[in-house]
Design a protein around this motif. Structure first.
Motif, PDB file in Angstrom:
ATOM      1  N   SER A  28     -37.765  16.555  11.622  1.00 43.67           N
ATOM      2  CA  SER A  28     -36.993  17.706  11.165  1.00 43.67           C
ATOM      3  C   SER A  28     -37.679  18.330   9.961  1.00 43.67           C
ATOM      4  CB  SER A  28     -35.564  17.284  10.784  1.00 43.67           C
ATOM      5  OG  SER A  28     -34.887  16.757  11.908  1.00 43.67           O
ATOM      6  N   THR A  29     -37.786  19.647   9.994  1.00 41.81           N
ATOM      7  CA  THR A  29     -38.388  20.370   8.885  1.00 41.81           C
ATOM      8  C   THR A  29     -37.951  21.822   8.945  1.00 41.81           C
ATOM      9  OG1 THR A  29     -40.477  21.036   7.836  1.00 41.81           O
ATOM     10  CG2 THR A  29     -40.470  20.853  10.230  1.00 41.81           C
ATOM     11  N   ASP A  30     -37.716  22.415   7.810  1.00 39.57           N
ATOM     12  CA  ASP A  30     -37.336  23.836   7.712  1.00 39.57           C
ATOM     13  C   ASP A  30     -36.099  24.164   8.550  1.00 39.57           C
ATOM     14  OD1 ASP A  30     -39.538  24.278   6.056  1.00 39.57           O
ATOM     15  OD2 ASP A  30     -40.846  24.706   7.764  1.00 39.57           O
ATOM     16  N   GLY A  31     -35.164  23.176   8.672  1.00 38.26           N
ATOM     17  CA  GLY A  31     -33.946  23.413   9.437  1.00 38.26           C
ATOM     18  C   GLY A  31     -34.108  23.275  10.927  1.00 38.26           C
ATOM     19  N   VAL A  32     -35.297  22.861  11.378  1.00 36.07           N
ATOM     20  CA  VAL A  32     -35.586  22.721  12.802  1.00 36.07           C
ATOM     21  C   VAL A  32     -35.914  21.272  13.095  1.00 36.07           C
ATOM     22  CG1 VAL A  32     -37.192  23.344  14.642  1.00 36.07           C
ATOM     23  CG2 VAL A  32     -36.409  25.083  13.044  1.00 36.07           C
TER      24      VAL A  32
END
Length: 258
Positions: free
Chosen positions: A98-102
């Motif tokens: 998970s990164t940047d809300g994705v």
């Protein structure tokens, strides 16, 4: 008897929606200006549905691109299958993430290399092989010259023995022996271990450290030394300092104008 009160199960949260995204990109290889053509397929979801605004598949693609660029940077376009395996292994080891809300669930890459890139890669490979071959040849020549200087040309007897070993069908005539003696003398004269060569090198460094005016004075003194020891011919071959430009003459009219 113990009675257990069964509690009715409430509504279960739905699993997050997963979207699939495909895109193409160029992946730079370990060689400058040579790149893979990559096709990606990835599955992604929103990390927090309550904050899904502004979240898109481009954010998931950017995260995948970061992973694969590091693996491709160490790969050669001539080993496309191996590069594809390394890239997919890196993706499998890094995902899900998970990164940047994705949340990138999974991703897969397929590589291609066009004919023009392959030709350039083969040409670069041949150039590198030629450079390695030239370096080996130079190293062998350097080693052979070192052997000749240290062993074969150590003295006239060693030089003649080396000649006989290398040319068993050609006897060592007197003329060849004389030539070998002269060669041994020249090699010994310019050997780095010879004290006169060391003195000449020190003189060269000394002159480099002098200012230009003192260099000219040193040359003048050296010429006097040559003449004093009876070598006027050598004194005449010394370079002379450039002549100083003569001052310009100024013409003035001292007579009063009538």
């Amino acid at each position: 008897m113990t009675w257990f009160k069964l509690r009715k199960a409430g509504p279960q949260p739905e699993p997050p929606a997963v979207w699939t995204y495909q895109f193409h990109d160029y992946l730079p290889s370990r060689d400058d200006h040579l790149a893979f053509v990559a096709q990606f397929r990835l599955d992604w979801s929103v990390e927090d549905p309550a904050r899904a605004s502004g979240v898109s598949d481009l954010l998931a693609a950017r995260h995948v691109r970061r992973i694969v660029q590091q693996a491709a940077a160490h790969a050669s376009v001539l080993r496309m299958s191996a590069a594809e395996q390394d890239i997919n292994f890196a993706l499998a080891a890094s995902l899900p993430c998970s990164t940047d809300g994705v949340c990138v669930v999974r991703a897969q890459a397929r590589l291609q290399v066009d004919e023009e890139t392959l030709e350039a890669a083969h040409r670069l490979k041949r150039e590198r092989q030629g450079q390695v071959h030239d370096a080996l040849q130079q190293e062998r020549l350097r080693a052979r010259m070192g052997f000749m200087r240290a062993e074969a040309l150590r003295d006239p007897a060693a030089a003649r023995l080396y000649w006989l070993l290398e040319h068993p069908n050609h006897p060592d005539p007197l003329g060849q022996a004389k030539a070998l003696e002269e060669l041994v003398q020249q090699v010994g004269l310019w050997s780095n271990e010879d004290r006169w060569v060391t003195i000449a090198q020190l003189l060269h460094r000394f002159i480099e450290r002098l200012p230009e005016s003192r260099r000219d004075r040193l040359v003048d003194q050296l010429g006097k030394v040559f003449v004093e020891y009876g070598h006027s011919d050598l004194a005449g071959k010394l370079p002379q300092p450039p002549a100083a430009p003569s001052p310009a003459l100024t013409v003035t009219d001292d007579h009063p104008t009538p």
